[in-house]
Design an enzyme around this catalytic site. Structure first.
Site, PDB file in Angstrom:
ATOM      1  N   ASP A 137       0.864  -1.183   0.000  1.00  0.00           N
ATOM      2  CA  ASP A 137       0.000   0.000   0.000  1.00  0.00           C
ATOM      3  C   ASP A 137       0.901   1.233   0.000  1.00  0.00           C
ATOM      4  OD1 ASP A 137      -1.833   2.142   0.894  1.00  0.00           O
ATOM      5  OD2 ASP A 137      -3.227   0.500   1.287  1.00  0.00           O
ATOM      6  N   ILE A 138       0.578   2.205  -0.845  1.00  0.00           N
ATOM      7  CA  ILE A 138       1.443   3.403  -0.935  1.00  0.00           C
ATOM      8  C   ILE A 138       1.178   4.407   0.190  1.00  0.00           C
ATOM      9  CG2 ILE A 138       1.989   3.350  -3.412  1.00  0.00           C
ATOM     10  CD1 ILE A 138      -0.297   5.363  -3.833  1.00  0.00           C
TER      11      ILE A 138
ATOM     12  N   GLN B 266     -14.370   2.404   2.223  1.00  0.00           N
ATOM     13  CA  GLN B 266     -13.833   1.877   0.955  1.00  0.00           C
ATOM     14  C   GLN B 266     -13.634   3.017  -0.039  1.00  0.00           C
ATOM     15  OE1 GLN B 266     -16.315  -1.011  -1.101  1.00  0.00           O
ATOM     16  NE2 GLN B 266     -14.612  -1.693  -2.398  1.00  0.00           N
TER      17      GLN B 266
ATOM     18  N   HIS C 134     -10.427  -5.907  -1.802  1.00  0.00           N
ATOM     19  CA  HIS C 134      -9.037  -6.054  -1.370  1.00  0.00           C
ATOM     20  C   HIS C 134      -8.976  -6.298   0.127  1.00  0.00           C
ATOM     21  CE1 HIS C 134     -10.140  -1.780  -1.478  1.00  0.00           C
ATOM     22  NE2 HIS C 134      -9.399  -1.629  -0.391  1.00  0.00           N
ATOM     23  N   PHE C 135      -7.966  -7.041   0.510  1.00  0.00           N
ATOM     24  CA  PHE C 135      -7.697  -7.336   1.916  1.00  0.00           C
ATOM     25  C   PHE C 135      -6.476  -6.530   2.334  1.00  0.00           C
ATOM     26  CE2 PHE C 135     -10.010 -10.881   0.241  1.00  0.00           C
ATOM     27  CZ  PHE C 135     -10.902 -11.195   1.248  1.00  0.00           C
ATOM     28  N   HIS C 136      -6.649  -5.748   3.405  1.00  0.00           N
ATOM     29  CA  HIS C 136      -5.515  -5.026   3.985  1.00  0.00           C
ATOM     30  C   HIS C 136      -4.815  -5.955   4.974  1.00  0.00           C
ATOM     31  CE1 HIS C 136      -6.780  -0.813   2.881  1.00  0.00           C
ATOM     32  NE2 HIS C 136      -7.961  -1.380   2.837  1.00  0.00           N
TER      33      HIS C 136
HETATM   34  P1  5GP Z   1      -9.836   1.125   0.927  1.00  0.00           P
HETATM   35  O1  5GP Z   1      -9.970   2.405   1.693  1.00  0.00           O
HETATM   36  O2  5GP Z   1     -10.641   1.142  -0.367  1.00  0.00           O
HETATM   37  O3  5GP Z   1     -10.124  -0.097   1.754  1.00  0.00           O
HETATM   38  O4  5GP Z   1      -8.312   1.000   0.578  1.00  0.00           O
HETATM   39  C1  5GP Z   1      -7.728   1.451  -0.597  1.00  0.00           C
HETATM   40  C2  5GP Z   1      -6.239   1.427  -0.351  1.00  0.00           C
HETATM   41  O5  5GP Z   1      -5.581   1.534  -1.590  1.00  0.00           O
HETATM   42  C3  5GP Z   1      -5.746   2.587   0.521  1.00  0.00           C
HETATM   43  O6  5GP Z   1      -5.102   2.060   1.677  1.00  0.00           O
HETATM   44  C4  5GP Z   1      -4.787   3.347  -0.389  1.00  0.00           C
HETATM   45  O7  5GP Z   1      -3.652   3.827   0.297  1.00  0.00           O
HETATM   46  C5  5GP Z   1      -4.428   2.307  -1.421  1.00  0.00           C
HETATM   47  N1  5GP Z   1      -4.107   2.859  -2.721  1.00  0.00           N
HETATM   48  C6  5GP Z   1      -4.796   3.809  -3.402  1.00  0.00           C
HETATM   49  N2  5GP Z   1      -4.213   4.034  -4.606  1.00  0.00           N
HETATM   50  C7  5GP Z   1      -3.142   3.209  -4.684  1.00  0.00           C
HETATM   51  C8  5GP Z   1      -2.141   2.995  -5.680  1.00  0.00           C
HETATM   52  O8  5GP Z   1      -2.127   3.599  -6.763  1.00  0.00           O
HETATM   53  N3  5GP Z   1      -1.182   2.059  -5.411  1.00  0.00           N
HETATM   54  C9  5GP Z   1      -1.172   1.365  -4.224  1.00  0.00           C
HETATM   55  N4  5GP Z   1      -0.178   0.489  -4.060  1.00  0.00           N
HETATM   56  N5  5GP Z   1      -2.094   1.546  -3.262  1.00  0.00           N
HETATM   57  C10 5GP Z   1      -3.074   2.457  -3.488  1.00  0.00           C
END
Ligand code: 5GP
Ligand code: ZN
Length: 134
Positions: free
Chosen positions: A30-31, A93, A99-101
């Site tokens: 994650d970035i 989200q 996706h799984f963190h």
């Molecule tokens: P969500 O909030 O949908 O559960 O998590 C999305 C995750 O994707 C966030 O933790 C965010 O930092 C990560 N993310 C968003 N854009 C990118 C990207 O371009 N590359 C990577 N590696 N992670 C991303």
């Protein structure tokens, strides 16, 4: 699906710090991590949320979740690891591909969920990738 960020990462159209890949899943750093080593594991099958993911695809991705979690624990020495999966904007989200963190947790870390500040640089992430898969 064509415009989905994570489908583009899986296809290699957008670069990522890949940690693991098999027939069903793709794992990358994650970035904007909540802890050192925060990794996302995604099914290769595009579904926006858990509700739309066919059970066989869910079953396909879980071995990669466990394998990646084990890799993080072994290589980074974290004391614990949180697994999170968010569905819907109200749940936080932001990317609509399941996706799984995988979030390593370290002793002495403040409680709660905050992104690391400042976020890691591209060099930091590349070094971490080498530490994990080198
Ligand atoms: P969500 O909030 O949908 O559960 O998590 C999305 C995750 O994707 C966030 O933790 C965010 O930092 C990560 N993310 C968003 N854009 C990118 C990207 O371009 N590359 C990577 N590696 N992670 C991303
Ligand atoms: Zn997708």
């Amino acid at each position: 699906m064509d415009q989905c960020l994570f489908c583009k990462i899986i296809r290699g159209e957008i670069p990522s710090y890949k940690i693991f890949e098999d027939d069903h899943a793709f794992a990358f750093l994650d970035i904007n991590p909540f802890g050192r080593g925060h990794t996302l594991v995604v099914p290769k099958f595009h579904a926006e949320q858990l509700f739309q993911l066919p059970p066989e695809e869910l079953a396909g991705v879980m071995p990669a979740v466990q394998r990646t979690a084990t890799l993080l624990k072994r290589r980074l020495g974290c004391e614990g690891l949180a697994l999170m999966q968010l569905n819907g904007e109200v749940a936080g989200q932001t990317v609509f591909h399941v996706h799984f963190h995988l979030i390593p947790r370290y002793a002495g870390q403040p409680a709660g969920w905050q992104p690391l500040t400042p976020p890691p640089s591209p060099e930091d992430l590349a070094a971490l990738q080498r530490e994990l898969v080198g």
